[in-house]
Design a protein around this motif. Structure first.
Motif, mmCIF file in Angstrom:
data_model
loop_
_atom_site.group_PDB
_atom_site.id
_atom_site.type_symbol
_atom_site.label_atom_id
_atom_site.label_comp_id
_atom_site.label_asym_id
_atom_site.label_seq_id
_atom_site.Cartn_x
_atom_site.Cartn_y
_atom_site.Cartn_z
ATOM 1 N N ILE B 194 64.055 64.330 78.541
ATOM 2 C CA ILE B 194 65.273 64.159 77.756
ATOM 3 C C ILE B 194 65.012 63.906 76.280
ATOM 4 O O ILE B 194 65.754 64.380 75.437
ATOM 5 N N CYS B 195 63.982 63.124 75.978
ATOM 6 C CA CYS B 195 63.869 62.612 74.612
ATOM 7 C C CYS B 195 62.806 63.327 73.807
ATOM 8 O O CYS B 195 61.818 63.806 74.349
ATOM 9 N N GLU B 196 63.039 63.336 72.495
ATOM 10 C CA GLU B 196 62.024 63.890 71.614
ATOM 11 C C GLU B 196 61.084 62.789 71.166
ATOM 12 O O GLU B 196 59.930 63.019 70.866
ATOM 13 N N ARG B 197 61.657 61.582 71.073
ATOM 14 C CA ARG B 197 60.873 60.513 70.468
ATOM 15 C C ARG B 197 60.618 59.403 71.484
ATOM 16 O O ARG B 197 61.498 59.058 72.259
ATOM 17 N N PHE B 198 59.420 58.884 71.469
ATOM 18 C CA PHE B 198 59.069 57.790 72.380
ATOM 19 C C PHE B 198 58.695 56.551 71.620
ATOM 20 O O PHE B 198 58.007 56.616 70.616
ATOM 21 N N VAL B 199 59.111 55.445 72.154
ATOM 22 C CA VAL B 199 58.607 54.177 71.663
ATOM 23 C C VAL B 199 57.977 53.496 72.864
ATOM 24 O O VAL B 199 58.634 53.294 73.879
ATOM 25 N N ILE B 200 56.705 53.216 72.741
ATOM 26 C CA ILE B 200 56.016 52.620 73.889
ATOM 27 C C ILE B 200 55.855 51.125 73.663
ATOM 28 O O ILE B 200 55.478 50.671 72.590
ATOM 29 N N MET B 201 56.225 50.374 74.687
ATOM 30 C CA MET B 201 56.228 48.915 74.596
ATOM 31 C C MET B 201 55.241 48.342 75.583
ATOM 32 O O MET B 201 55.082 48.845 76.699
ATOM 33 N N LYS B 202 54.598 47.287 75.159
ATOM 34 C CA LYS B 202 53.723 46.578 76.090
ATOM 35 C C LYS B 202 53.745 45.108 75.726
ATOM 36 O O LYS B 202 53.569 44.755 74.569
ATOM 37 N N GLN B 203 53.962 44.282 76.693
ATOM 38 C CA GLN B 203 54.028 42.836 76.496
ATOM 39 C C GLN B 203 54.898 42.453 75.304
ATOM 40 O O GLN B 203 54.507 41.646 74.464
ATOM 41 N N GLY B 204 56.060 43.095 75.217
ATOM 42 C CA GLY B 204 57.022 42.725 74.188
ATOM 43 C C GLY B 204 56.748 43.312 72.826
ATOM 44 O O GLY B 204 57.515 43.102 71.893
ATOM 45 N N LYS B 205 55.639 44.036 72.691
ATOM 46 C CA LYS B 205 55.321 44.601 71.374
ATOM 47 C C LYS B 205 55.434 46.109 71.389
ATOM 48 O O LYS B 205 55.246 46.747 72.416
ATOM 49 N N LYS B 206 55.690 46.661 70.193
ATOM 50 C CA LYS B 206 55.720 48.104 70.063
ATOM 51 C C LYS B 206 54.285 48.561 69.842
ATOM 52 O O LYS B 206 53.625 48.094 68.913
ATOM 53 N N ILE B 207 53.772 49.428 70.703
ATOM 54 C CA ILE B 207 52.395 49.852 70.486
ATOM 55 C C ILE B 207 52.320 51.303 70.039
ATOM 56 O O ILE B 207 51.275 51.746 69.598
ATOM 57 N N GLU B 208 53.418 52.021 70.135
ATOM 58 C CA GLU B 208 53.373 53.410 69.673
ATOM 59 C C GLU B 208 54.801 53.867 69.410
ATOM 60 O O GLU B 208 55.716 53.503 70.133
ATOM 61 N N ASP B 209 54.954 54.643 68.350
ATOM 62 C CA ASP B 209 56.261 55.211 68.049
ATOM 63 C C ASP B 209 55.986 56.629 67.594
ATOM 64 O O ASP B 209 55.479 56.854 66.522
ATOM 65 N N THR B 210 56.317 57.580 68.444
ATOM 66 C CA THR B 210 55.836 58.929 68.158
ATOM 67 C C THR B 210 56.722 59.971 68.813
ATOM 68 O O THR B 210 57.620 59.637 69.578
ATOM 69 N N THR B 211 56.462 61.223 68.495
ATOM 70 C CA THR B 211 57.177 62.299 69.181
ATOM 71 C C THR B 211 56.246 62.894 70.225
ATOM 72 O O THR B 211 55.034 62.696 70.176
ATOM 73 N N ILE B 212 56.831 63.659 71.106
ATOM 74 C CA ILE B 212 56.036 64.200 72.200
ATOM 75 C C ILE B 212 54.933 65.120 71.680
ATOM 76 O O ILE B 212 53.799 65.072 72.149
#
Lengths: 262, 302, 83
Positions: B194-212
Motif C-alpha cells: 500500500i505505502c510508498e514510504r516506511f517509517v521503521i520503529m524499534k523500542q519507541g525510536k525511529k530507526i529508519e524513514d525511507t521509501t521502498i
C-alpha cells in the motif's frame, strides 16, 4: 443536533433495547407497593394464622400512620434494595464504554468530555428519577387507599428532597465506574459506601449536615412531622456540592485520560 | 494536510513506549509505520489520534493542535468494537452525527459507503453478529464517513484471515488516492503493497524513514542464488574456498553465494559447477535480501 | 400448635378486598417474569446457564427477574475471532 442530544438519545435507545425502560420502573413500583401492603396485611395475617394461639396483637399498635408507612417506603425499601438496584443497573455506565473502547472512539470525534458525561447523566438521571417517582406514587396511592391521606404538598416536597439523594447515588456510582475497571469492584465499593452513608445518617446533627444521605432523612421527616427541618438547606447545599465534586472529578479523570490501563 | 510529530515521548510507569519520536507526513502521502510487536506503534498512533497524551512533544495537523482538528481525522483502532446492540447502519448514523454530519446528509451517504465496504446487505444486522473482518470494514466505513483529510489506522489487517485481509487491503488501495494515510503494521508485505514510504520503529525510536526504492537500492548487493540437488551439497563447501567467492550461506538446498565481482565471476562459478557435474536446479543473480530480510536485519541489529 | 387449618379459619379474611389490593402487585410481578423470560429466550444462544436462569426467574418471585436483569445478562459471548 448537538453531541449532547445524540449521546442522550443513544442512552435511551439502549435502555429501550435492553428492556431497562420497562423493568426498572416496574421494580420500583413493586418496591413502592411492598411497604404499604405488607404493613397493612401483616397484623391480619398474623391474627389469622395465630388465631387464639396466644399471639395477640394490640389493634391500636398495629394501626400505623400513613405518613410513617410512606416514609418507610423511602427509608427501608428504596434506601436498601433500591440503592442496590440503582447501583447494579448503573455500574457499567462508564466501565462498559472503557472496556470495549467506545469511550476512546467517541472522544476521537469532535465531542467534548462534558457532552459525553452530560448525555450519560441527563438520560440516566431522568430515567431513574421517573422510575423512583413512579414507585413512590404507587406507594402513595396504596397508603391513601389502605391508611390515611397524606397532604399533597408534603408528598411532593419529600420526593424532591429524596431525588437529590438519588442524584448523588447516580453521580457517585458514575465516578466509581469511571475510576475502576471491574464491575464487581464498582458495585461493591458503591453499595458499601452508599449504605454506610445511609447508616450514619440520623446519628449526629453535624455528620448529618455533611452526609448526602441526610436528604433521605429530611424527606422522611417532612412526611412524618409535616415540617421542614432547619438543617435542610445546609444539607441540601452540601449534597449539591458533593454532586458537583463527583462529576468534576469524573470529568477530570476522563479528560486527563487517566482511565487508560497502563 | 500536513502532519507534524515533534519530539513525542510517552512513558508507562518504567517503560518508555515512545522515545523522542519526530516525523512529518506531507499531504497525500501514504506512510507505513512498521515495527515489531511492542515497538510503540499503537501508543504513537493513539497519541496522534488524541486518545493518549504525550508526556513530551506535540502533534500538529496543519500547524494546529490535534485536539482541535478532530473533524479532519479518521481513526481506525486495532480492534474496532462498536455497541453490540446497534446495527451497522445505526452505528454509522451515530458516529456520523457525532462527527457533525446532518441526518439528511447521512441518509444519502450511509448506503453509499456501506456499499463501498461491502456491508450493504448486512446494514440492518446487529454488530454483535459481525466477524472480525466485517467489524474492520465497518470501522473503515466509519473512518471515511466524515471525509477526513487524514486517516490513521492501527494494524488494519493484522488480525484478519487471508480473505478479510485482501478485502481490507483493496479497500485501502482505493481510498489512498483521496487522503493522507498513516497506518501501522508488523507485516511488511502489507505495507509494501500500500505505502510508498516506511517509517521503521524499534523500542519507541525511529530507526529508519525511507521509501521502498531507496530501501532496496541501499541494501542492494548482487548475489548468486543457487539451488542444487541435495546429493551435490558437498560441492558448496568446495566453492567456498575458491578465490573469487566471498562467502556462502546455505539454507536447505539453497545457497546464497557472494562473489567479488558478480558480473565477471558468475560465469566462472557456473562453469565450475558444470565441470563438477553438478545437478543445478536454479542459478539466479539477484539482490541479496528481500524486503522482509532487510527489515529483520534492521530491527534485530540496530 | 395447630398445624391444620380448616376453611373456617380463613373466613375472617375478606378475599375480595385482598385481591383488589394485591392484584396490581401480582400483575407487576408477572410482567417482570414475562419480560425476563422473553429476553432470555431472545438471547438464548448468547447466554450461559439458560436453564438455571429460567428456573431462577420462574421460581424466585420478583427477585428472580431482578437478578436476571441486573447480573444475568453478563454472560454475553466473547467477541469474534481476534487472531
Amino acid at each position: 443536533m448537538t453531541p449532547l442530544y445524540i449521546l442522550t438519545k443513544k442512552e435511551y435507545v439502549q435502555m429501550f433495547r435492553e428492556f431497562k425502560i420497562i423493568w426498572l420502573p416496574l421494580v420500583f413500583m413493586f418496591l413502592g407497593a411492598t411497604q404499604p401492603v405488607v404493613t397493612y396485611y401483616l397484623p391480619s395475617i398474623l391474627a389469622a394464622l395465630g388465631g387464639n394461639q396466644g399471639i395477640t396483637i394490640d389493634p391500636s399498635m398495629t394501626q400505623q400512620d400513613g405518613a410513617q408507612v410512606i416514609a418507610a417506603t423511602l427509608g427501608s425499601q428504596f434506601d436498601q434494595l433500591g440503592i442496590m438496584i440503582i447501583v447494579i443497573s448503573m455500574m457499567g455506565i462508564i466501565q462498559s464504554d472503557k472496556a470495549n473502547g467506545m469511550l476512546d472512539f467517541i472522544l476521537t470525534r469532535p465531542v467534548k468530555v462534558g457532552a459525553y458525561i452530560g448525555g450519560k447523566l441527563l438520560s440516566n438521571f431522568s430515567f431513574i428519577a421517573i422510575s423512583v417517582m413512579l414507585g413512590y406514587f404507587v406507594s402513595y396511592v396504596y397508603v391513601n387507599f389502605l391508611f390515611n391521606n397524606i397532604p399533597f404538598l408534603e408528598m411532593i416536597l419529600a420526593i424532591v428532597f429524596y431525588l437529590i439523594w438519588v442524584l448523588f447515588i447516580l453521580c457517585f456510582t458514575f465516578m466509581i465506574s469511571t475510576i475502576f475497571n471491574g464491575q464487581g469492584v464498582i458495585a461493591l465499593i458503591s453499595i458499601v459506601c452508599l449504605l454506610i452513608f445511609k447508616i450514619f445518617s440520623g446519628l449526629h446533627p453535624i455528620i448529618d449536615l455533611l452526609n448526602p444521605a441526610g436528604m433521605s432523612q429530611h424527606a422522611m421527616m417532612v412526611l412524618i412531622t409535616g415540617s421542614i427541618d432547619s438543617h435542610l438547606y445546609g444539607n441540601m447545599f452540601i449534597t449539591l456540592v458533593w454532586i458537583t465534586l463527583t462529576v468534576t472529578f469524573s470529568h477530570y479523570w476522563i479528560s486527563e485520560k487517566k482511565y487508560h490501563k497502563n | 494536510m500536513k502532519l507534524e510529530i515533534k519530539n513525542v515521548t510517552k512513558k508507562f510507569k518504567s517503560k518508555t513506549a515512545v522515545n523522542n519520536f519526530s516525523m512529518v507526513v506531507e499531504h497525500g502521502q501514504c506512510v507505513g509505520l512498521i515495527g515489531p510487536n511492542g515497538a510503540g506503534k499503537s501508543t504513537l498512533i493513539k497519541i496522534i489520534s488524541d486518545i493518549l497524551y504525550a508526556d513530551k512533544g506535540e502533534v500538529l495537523l496543519d500547524g494546529k493542535k490535534i485536539s482541535n482538528m478532530k473533524r479532519e481525522i479518521g481513526y481506525l483502532p486495532q480492534y474496532p468494537d462498536f455497541f453490540h446492540w446497534m446495527t451497522a447502519k445505526e452505528t454509522l448514523f451515530f458516529m456520523g452525527q457525532l462527527s457533525g454530519i446532518s441526518k439528511e446528509k447521512l441518509i444519502d451517504e450511509v448506503p453509499a459507503i456501506l456499499t463501498k465496504v461491502g456491508l450493504i446487505n448486512e446494514q440492518n444486522e446487529k454488530v454483535q453478529t459481525f466477524s472480525g473482518g466485517m467489524k474492520q470494514r465497518l470501522g473503515i466505513a466509519q473512518t471515511l464517513l466524515h471525509k477526513p483529510s487524514f486517516i490513521v489506522m492501527d494494524e488494519p489487517v493484522s488480525a484478519l484471515d487471508p480473505i478479510g485481509r485482501r478485502e481490507v487491503l483493496n479497500l485501502i488501495q482505493e481510498i489512498k488516492h483521496d487522503t493522507t494515510i498513516l497506518l501501522s503494521t508488523h507485516i511488511l508485505g502489507d505495507a509494501e503493497e500500500i505505502c510508498e514510504r516506511f517509517v521503521i520503529m524499534k523500542q519507541g525510536k525511529k530507526i529508519e524513514d525511507t521509501t521502498i526504492n531507496k530501501l532496496i537500492t541501499n541494501n542492494q548487493e548482487s548475489v548468486v542464488h543457487l539451488e542444487i540437488a541435495s546429493s551435490d551439497l558437498k560441492w558448496v563447501e568446495l566453492i567456498e574456498k575458491l578465490p573469487y567467492v566471498k562467502n556462502v550461506e546455505l539454507i536447505g538446498k539453497r545457497a546464497k553465494v557472494r562473489l567479488d565481482n558478480v558480473q565477471l565471476n558468475k560465469n566462472r562459478l557456473l562453469r565450475d559447477a558444470l565441470e563438477s557435474n553438478i545437478d543445478i536446479v536454479k542459478f539466479e543473480v539477484g539482490s541479496s535480501d528481500t524486503l522482509e530480510e532487510i527489515f529483520l536485519k534492521m530491527v534485530v541489529s540496530v | 400448635m395447630k398445624l391444620h387449618y380448616g376453611l373456617n379459619d380463613f373466613k375472617d379474611i375478606d378475599w375480595l378486598a385482598v385481591l383488589q389490593i394485591a392484584a396490581p402487585f401480582i400483575v407487576v410481578g408477572l410482567i417482570l417474569i414475562l419480560i425476563a423470560l422473553f429476553d432470555l429466550y431472545r438471547h438464548r444462544n448468547e447466554r450461559s446457564n439458560v436453564l438455571l436462569w429460567t428456573i431462577v426467574i420462574l421460581f424466585f418471585n420478583t427477585i428472580g427477574p431482578i437478578l436476571y436483569f441486573t447480573i444475568g445478562r453478563k454472560g454475553e459471548k466473547p467477541n469474534e475471532v481476534r487472531n
